[in-house]
Design an enzyme around this catalytic site. Structure first.
Site, PDB file in Angstrom:
ATOM      1  N   SER A  76       0.879  -1.185   0.000  1.00 41.84           N
ATOM      2  CA  SER A  76       0.000   0.000   0.000  1.00 41.84           C
ATOM      3  C   SER A  76       0.906   1.222   0.000  1.00 41.84           C
ATOM      4  O   SER A  76       1.537   1.515   1.022  1.00 41.84           O
ATOM      5  CB  SER A  76      -0.866   0.028   1.252  1.00 41.84           C
ATOM      6  N   LYS A 102      -7.221   1.688  -2.299  1.00 38.13           N
ATOM      7  CA  LYS A 102      -6.737   1.266  -0.978  1.00 38.13           C
ATOM      8  C   LYS A 102      -6.783   2.427   0.021  1.00 38.13           C
ATOM      9  O   LYS A 102      -7.136   2.248   1.189  1.00 38.13           O
ATOM     10  CB  LYS A 102      -5.309   0.716  -1.107  1.00 38.13           C
ATOM     11  N   LYS A 146       0.990   5.767   8.072  1.00 32.34           N
ATOM     12  CA  LYS A 146       1.552   5.874   6.712  1.00 32.34           C
ATOM     13  C   LYS A 146       0.436   5.987   5.682  1.00 32.34           C
ATOM     14  O   LYS A 146       0.467   6.846   4.787  1.00 32.34           O
ATOM     15  CB  LYS A 146       2.427   4.630   6.474  1.00 32.34           C
TER      16      LYS A 146
END
Ligand code: NAD
Length: 294
Positions: free
Chosen positions: A95, A170, A238
């Site tokens: 990701s 995502k 993140k």
């Protein structure tokens, strides 16, 4: 088809096992030797660098933490790109930032190498079962060539658009999950402090409109105060950083994502960065001076 696998952590290792089980030859590499040895014991071939993986494989899958790790694994000395040649492909299942996916696709295209960004959702249990959901960005013809390979690790494999679209999807997923965990934790805090058992609240509402996969998968962890990962808070920070940067880049305001980000950041500052993201409940305990358990 010979499949290279670089990045054998919580997700990559079980995913590589499933590729092996489906009958593909797997060439495995990670900076950390232990998961490589485990895969070799199951029938994989060990490689000593990304370059070695790419020399032996037809397609290289990467499953690494974030954009800088993928850039380094691809383009550093002895990296994957040095071993690639025309007609091969890279499928990045990490990701990462969608703009980074596009940058990597363009650089690899100069070598005649195809690229898909194919991040996943589902977490470690679904990686082990081979039932993750894969959201893919790339060209239809490249997707068609590797759909069966991705299917060896997943219950659904969906082409959502061109390169980068997988990671946009995502990010959308990660925004919804973070805000959903926060909403569930906030509601359980209300219940507990008002004298109603959060377990009973869960049982009563889980099949109604408020129910969710997040509620089903994370409630027991919250009730037990068991925040072993799972999906680490550091990784969710993140993802939300990438979500906020990308939202602002396309002129979208994302206030709930910003709030969830600050909760996660505060947990990290207080030493909880390696906890499961259901540890958002711990933040509610801290600011409200109570415990959800017991
Ligand atoms: P992890 O930290 O467990 O694994 C990453 C692996 O990459 C480690 O084994 C590390 O040694 C290796 N690595 C790092 N840099 C390397 C390099 N340059 N060369 C070779 N190996 C290198 O992370 P994870 O939980 O498996 O997550 C991987 C990706 O999947 C992340 O982008 C994460 O956001 C995403 N993801 C994770 C989950 C989850 O529940 N853990 C769920 C969905 C998606």
């Amino acid at each position: 088809m010979k499949v290279g696998f670089v990045g054998l952590g919580i997700m990559g290792k079980p995913m590589a096992h499933n590729v092996l089980k489906a009958g593909y030859t797997v060439i495995a590499y990670d900076r950390n030797q232990a998961p490589v040895d485990e895969l070799v014991a199951a029938g994989a071939v060990a490689a000593a660098s990304g370059k070695e993986v790419a020399e032996q494989a037809d397609v290289v899958i990467t499953m690494l933490p974030n954009s800088p790790h993928v850039r380094s694994a691809l383009f550093d000395e002895n990296g994957i790109a040095e071993g690639l040649s025309e007609g091969k492909a890279v499928i990045d299942m990490s990701s990462i930032a969608p703009l980074a996916s596009r940058e990597f696709a363009e650089k690899l295209a100069e070598q005649g190498v195809d690229f898909l960004d194919a991040p996943v959702s589902g977490g470690e249990p679904k990686a082990i079962d081979g039932t993750i959901a894969v959201m893919v960005g790339g060209e239809q013809a490249v997707f068609d060539k590797y759909e069966a390979l991705l299917g060896a690790m997943a219950s659904t494999v969906t082409l959502v658009g061109g390169v980068g679209a997988g990671n946009i999807t995502k990010l959308a997923n990660q925004m919804i999950v973070a805000v959903n965990i926060a909403a569930v934790s906030e509601a359980y805090s209300l219940a507990k402090k008002a004298g109603v058992s959060p377990e009973n609240v869960y049982k009563a509402i889980r099949s109604g409109l408020a129910g969710s996969v997040v509620m089903d998968q994370k409630s027991q962890k919250i009730f037990d105060g068991d925040f072993t990962p799972g999906f680490r808070i550091d990784l969710h920070i993140k993802d939300l950083q990438n979500a906020l940067d990308t939202s602002h880049g396309v002129n979208v305001s994302a206030p709930f994502t910003s709030l969830a980000m600050e909760i996660l950041q505060s947990l990290k500052v207080n030493g909880h960065g390696s906890d499961d993201h259901s540890g958002i409940a711990e933040w509610y305990e801290m600011v409200n001076n109570f415990k959800l358990q017991g």
